[in-house]
Scaffold this motif. Structure first.
Motif, PDB file in Angstrom:
ATOM      1  N   ASP A 158       0.821  -1.206   0.000  1.00 13.74           N
ATOM      2  CA  ASP A 158       0.000   0.000   0.000  1.00 13.74           C
ATOM      3  C   ASP A 158       0.857   1.260   0.000  1.00 13.74           C
ATOM      4  O   ASP A 158       0.527   2.263  -0.640  1.00 13.74           O
ATOM      5  CB  ASP A 158      -0.981  -0.001   1.176  1.00 13.74           C
ATOM      6  CG  ASP A 158      -0.308  -0.252   2.513  1.00 13.74           C
ATOM      7  OD1 ASP A 158       0.862  -0.679   2.527  1.00 13.74           O
ATOM      8  OD2 ASP A 158      -0.948  -0.035   3.554  1.00 13.74           O
ATOM      9  N   GLN A 159       1.989   1.212   0.711  1.00 13.52           N
ATOM     10  CA  GLN A 159       2.864   2.376   0.710  1.00 13.52           C
ATOM     11  C   GLN A 159       3.528   2.551  -0.657  1.00 13.52           C
ATOM     12  O   GLN A 159       3.796   3.671  -1.089  1.00 13.52           O
ATOM     13  CB  GLN A 159       3.932   2.279   1.797  1.00 13.52           C
ATOM     14  CG  GLN A 159       4.683   3.609   1.957  1.00 13.52           C
ATOM     15  CD  GLN A 159       5.718   3.572   3.052  1.00 13.52           C
ATOM     16  OE1 GLN A 159       6.177   2.507   3.463  1.00 13.52           O
ATOM     17  NE2 GLN A 159       6.114   4.731   3.529  1.00 13.52           N
ATOM     18  N   MET A 160       3.784   1.453  -1.344  1.00 10.50           N
ATOM     19  CA  MET A 160       4.321   1.578  -2.700  1.00 10.50           C
ATOM     20  C   MET A 160       3.347   2.334  -3.598  1.00 10.50           C
ATOM     21  O   MET A 160       3.749   3.153  -4.425  1.00 10.50           O
ATOM     22  CB  MET A 160       4.601   0.189  -3.287  1.00 10.50           C
ATOM     23  CG  MET A 160       5.803  -0.502  -2.673  1.00 10.50           C
ATOM     24  SD  MET A 160       6.297  -1.923  -3.665  1.00 10.50           S
ATOM     25  CE  MET A 160       7.639  -2.549  -2.657  1.00 10.50           C
ATOM     26  N   MET A 183       3.750 -12.916  -3.760  1.00  7.82           N
ATOM     27  CA  MET A 183       3.080 -12.650  -2.481  1.00  7.82           C
ATOM     28  C   MET A 183       3.056 -11.149  -2.239  1.00  7.82           C
ATOM     29  O   MET A 183       4.032 -10.451  -2.502  1.00  7.82           O
ATOM     30  CB  MET A 183       3.792 -13.381  -1.339  1.00  7.82           C
ATOM     31  CG  MET A 183       3.639 -14.897  -1.412  1.00  7.82           C
ATOM     32  SD  MET A 183       4.388 -15.760  -0.001  1.00  7.82           S
ATOM     33  CE  MET A 183       6.099 -15.858  -0.541  1.00  7.82           C
ATOM     34  N   LEU A 184       1.932 -10.684  -1.764  1.00  5.00           N
ATOM     35  CA  LEU A 184       1.730  -9.261  -1.493  1.00  5.00           C
ATOM     36  C   LEU A 184       1.310  -9.118  -0.038  1.00  5.00           C
ATOM     37  O   LEU A 184       0.351  -9.757   0.400  1.00  5.00           O
ATOM     38  CB  LEU A 184       0.658  -8.737  -2.453  1.00  5.00           C
ATOM     39  CG  LEU A 184       0.266  -7.268  -2.436  1.00  5.00           C
ATOM     40  CD1 LEU A 184      -0.308  -6.881  -3.799  1.00  5.00           C
ATOM     41  CD2 LEU A 184      -0.788  -6.994  -1.356  1.00  5.00           C
ATOM     42  N   PHE A 185       2.043  -8.295   0.712  1.00  7.24           N
ATOM     43  CA  PHE A 185       1.729  -8.096   2.130  1.00  7.24           C
ATOM     44  C   PHE A 185       1.528  -6.615   2.417  1.00  7.24           C
ATOM     45  O   PHE A 185       2.239  -5.764   1.867  1.00  7.24           O
ATOM     46  CB  PHE A 185       2.834  -8.666   3.021  1.00  7.24           C
ATOM     47  CG  PHE A 185       2.766 -10.164   3.163  1.00  7.24           C
ATOM     48  CD1 PHE A 185       2.187 -10.749   4.275  1.00  7.24           C
ATOM     49  CD2 PHE A 185       3.263 -10.984   2.157  1.00  7.24           C
ATOM     50  CE1 PHE A 185       2.109 -12.129   4.391  1.00  7.24           C
ATOM     51  CE2 PHE A 185       3.189 -12.365   2.265  1.00  7.24           C
ATOM     52  CZ  PHE A 185       2.615 -12.941   3.392  1.00  7.24           C
ATOM     53  N   SER A 186       0.566  -6.339   3.284  1.00  8.79           N
ATOM     54  CA  SER A 186       0.243  -4.949   3.582  1.00  8.79           C
ATOM     55  C   SER A 186      -0.455  -4.858   4.927  1.00  8.79           C
ATOM     56  O   SER A 186      -1.013  -5.838   5.423  1.00  8.79           O
ATOM     57  CB  SER A 186      -0.653  -4.383   2.477  1.00  8.79           C
ATOM     58  OG  SER A 186      -1.007  -3.048   2.753  1.00  8.79           O
ATOM     59  N   MET A 193      -5.475  -1.507  -4.047  1.00  6.83           N
ATOM     60  CA  MET A 193      -4.789  -2.760  -3.757  1.00  6.83           C
ATOM     61  C   MET A 193      -5.410  -3.928  -4.522  1.00  6.83           C
ATOM     62  O   MET A 193      -4.705  -4.826  -4.992  1.00  6.83           O
ATOM     63  CB  MET A 193      -4.821  -3.052  -2.259  1.00  6.83           C
ATOM     64  CG  MET A 193      -3.905  -4.194  -1.854  1.00  6.83           C
ATOM     65  SD  MET A 193      -2.185  -3.778  -2.078  1.00  6.83           S
ATOM     66  CE  MET A 193      -2.008  -2.565  -0.780  1.00  6.83           C
ATOM     67  N   SER A 194      -6.724  -3.897  -4.671  1.00  5.56           N
ATOM     68  CA  SER A 194      -7.381  -4.966  -5.425  1.00  5.56           C
ATOM     69  C   SER A 194      -6.924  -4.960  -6.871  1.00  5.56           C
ATOM     70  O   SER A 194      -6.706  -6.028  -7.473  1.00  5.56           O
ATOM     71  CB  SER A 194      -8.903  -4.802  -5.345  1.00  5.56           C
ATOM     72  OG  SER A 194      -9.358  -4.957  -4.021  1.00  5.56           O
TER      73      SER A 194
END
Length: 418
Positions: A158-160, A183-186, A193-194
């Motif tokens: 999300d910060q990206m 893998m995506l972590f937030s 994001m979706s």
């Protein structure tokens, strides 16, 4: 459940035990089994809940089973992080998990010699941790190839998005192996994001350890209304109440952070600062001094909202409220690490009522008022709801007078990755 039950190799479990890590956190319990199956994963969890191990341990497990040495200038796995501080934290954790194994962990970030990084990449890397800007510089110099990279992790995705890294990601992703695990972590789940997940993940499983954007329950939050011109005086009163405990203070701008730090030093506090005008060496030295206790107060812009994993931080002060409401969650997540408790106090001036409304909408609750009275908003700005102020009294029970006003100070920009 312990790490043995997750199916990790005994050697990894033993290494974790040596470090006193025996019980997986909720996000680790949910994410690791899917990651070990090779599934694409979207992981949502608050800061300080062990997301690095949630993606790092299954990657290490898989690479140890592969037993294949990376070719020169290649990396088996790539972990992208938005800031230098977060990249360093991830790298340090991965090195601790892989100590004594054949796996090589590399890191490439701005602010450090690119020639040294080129030399290190020449022999190949098992897991490469990178900030997007520096990675693209190295790709342009043909110092690294990603065609053999079969694992991609986007940490704090999300910060990206907030920092405009989507363009860098669009350039980097096509260079990786098409048959890869992503893998995506937030910690939060903004609408974009979706779209990011749809673009880069395939048939992903979503695991969630806490509602996105919900601050850690062990953090005691408080809101203190105060005129902008009185904030430094109020902060000193609060800090005076716990001089022996570590405090992290967030300001909006680079110049404001430096000015505040110098004011605290003048008031007798062992204080330092980190922000975008500091070199990487200066930032690293300040963080190390903070960790060892040589500094008790660290003033930072949002460059440090993520990536600082310092268990001893007991207090977080939002001297200026963030322009991006999700950053409030990340800022206060610097306390209450690893199951500890912590306190987060937000200062709110008349000029920041809109930011306060946005934050409370994001966290879906009102921050309890612990001092001051709600000010009248500047002309043209709506009031912040029917809020009752606390009884007059500052942190030491002293009367407050928050009726002074000044011109709005809304400067600053989004955090920059280096």
């Amino acid at each position: 459940m312990d790490f043995d039950m997750l199916g990790l190799q005994p050697r990894i479990v033993a290494k974790l035990a040596e470090q006193g890590i025996t019980d997986p956190t909720p996000i680790q319990k949910k994410a690791i089994p899917y990651a070990m199956q090779g599934r694409d994963v979207m992981g949502l969890a608050q800061t300080g809940t062990g997301k690095t191990a949630a993606f790092g341990l299954p990657l290490i497990h898989t690479l140890m089973k592969m037993g294949v040495k990376p070719e020169p200038k290649t990396a088996h796995g790539l972990i992208l992080a938005p800031t230098r501080e977060l990249a360093k934290q991830i790298s340090d954790n991965l090195k601790a998990y892989t100590q004594g194994t054949h796996l090589k962990i590399g890191i490439v970030v701005g602010g450090q010699s690119i020639n040294v990084q080129i030399q290190r990449l020449a022999k190949g890397t098992d897991l490469l941790v990178a900030t997007p800007g520096r990675l693209i510089d190295l790709i342009d110099r043909r110092a690294v190839r990603l065609d053999q990279t079969k694992f991609l992790v986007l940490d704090e995705a999300d910060q990206m998005l907030d920092m405009g890294f989507i363009h860098a990601l669009r350039r980097i992703a096509p260079l990786l192996s098409p048959n890869r695990q992503t893998m995506l972590f937030s910690a939060t789940m903004p609408k974009q994001m979706s779209e990011l997940a749809d673009a880069y993940l395939t048939d992903a499983v979503r695991v969630e350890a806490a509602p996105p954007g919900k601050p850690i329950e062990k953090i005691t939050q408080g809101l203190h209304y105060v005129a902008q011109s009185e904030k430094t005086k109020l902060l000193i009163e609060y800090l005076d109440g716990h001089r022996d405990e570590m405090a992290l203070v967030f300001a909006r701008t680079k110049h404001g952070s430096e000015r505040l730090m110098k004011g605290l030093v003048k008031a007798g506090f062992a204080a330092g600062s980190i922000h975008g005008n500091k070199s990487q060496g200066q930032r690293d030295r300040a963080i190390e001094a903070f960790k060892t206790g040589d500094l008790r107060v660290l003033v930072a812009t949002d460059v440090a909202a993520r990536g600082l994993d310092i268990p001893g931080v007991r207090h977080v002060y939002n001297y200026d409220l963030p322009n991006v409401p999700d950053n409030y969650v990340h800022r206060i997540g610097r306390t209450a690490r690893a199951g500890a408790t912590g306190r987060a106090v937000a200062f709110c001036s008349a000029e920041e009522l809109k930011e306060l409304r946005d934050i409370e909408k994001t966290i879906k609750k009102a921050i309890p008022v612990i001092g001051g009275r709600p000010p009248e908003p500047p002309q043209g700005q709506k009031a912040g709801g029917n809020r009752r102020g606390a009884k007059p009294g500052g942190p030491a029970g002293k009367p407050n007078s928050n009726k002074r006003r000044r011109r709005p100070n809304r400067g600053g920009a989004k955090a920059r990755a280096a």
